[in-house]
Scaffold this active site. Sequence first.
Site, PDB file in Angstrom:
ATOM      1  N   SER A 120      33.629  52.494   5.447  1.00 24.57           N
ATOM      2  CA  SER A 120      33.126  52.488   6.816  1.00 24.57           C
ATOM      3  C   SER A 120      34.188  51.922   7.766  1.00 24.57           C
ATOM      4  CB  SER A 120      31.817  51.693   6.867  1.00 24.57           C
ATOM      5  OG  SER A 120      31.167  51.842   8.101  1.00 24.57           O
ATOM      6  N   HIS A 166      32.292  57.510   6.829  1.00 29.43           N
ATOM      7  CA  HIS A 166      31.008  58.113   7.203  1.00 29.43           C
ATOM      8  C   HIS A 166      30.765  57.875   8.689  1.00 29.43           C
ATOM      9  CE1 HIS A 166      28.538  54.171   6.247  1.00 29.43           C
ATOM     10  NE2 HIS A 166      29.470  53.977   7.146  1.00 29.43           N
TER      11      HIS A 166
END
Length: 208
Positions: free
Chosen positions: A105, A130
């Site tokens: 992330s 993501h």
Amino acid sequence: MDDVTKALNLVPMVVEQTSRGERAYDIYSRLLKERLIFLVGPIDDYMANLIVAQLLFLEAENPEKDINIYINSPGGVVTAGMAIYDTMQYIKPAVSTICVGQAASMGALLLASGASGKRYALPNSRVMIHQPLGGFQGQATDVDIHAREILALRARLNEILAKHTGQSLETIAHDTERDNFKSAVDAQAYGLVDQVFGQRQEELIQSS
């Protein structure tokens, strides 16, 4: 706090001989003297403040010498991560990033945003990209406001990843629709890191 938790929170101390005798440092302070910063664990405002302060301190100490950030993080708060990102881009020293364990992330974005040619991953590390997560609850109007904010953040994060990886915005948008895990080698092929190595490289030692 139980004994196990206390043990896990212990920070090793190292003793250094100086002209004035022995001096004890916690291990992270000693490594900071070598321009090594550790970004370990979830990224929140507290961690961001610590990392930003260390970056600014090292720039003030020597604006010409590289800084190395070791990353082992599952990600965290977007705004906290962006505070670190903006500081990395703002300061004069080149910031090298090294993934140990995982960079997921926001951790992956910070890994990719290191100085070009100075982004590394150890062979068994994992990288995951993501889209930002949302879970706001409340009145319909407020939910809509937060939904638009998440979309704006997503667009900005995609732009940053595209800039640092060389991938197109369309590719980044597609590849971040869901959790997208990559090995160190795959992360290199994607442009998230520049090199994968199992032994410390001579140029990295010298830049430290």
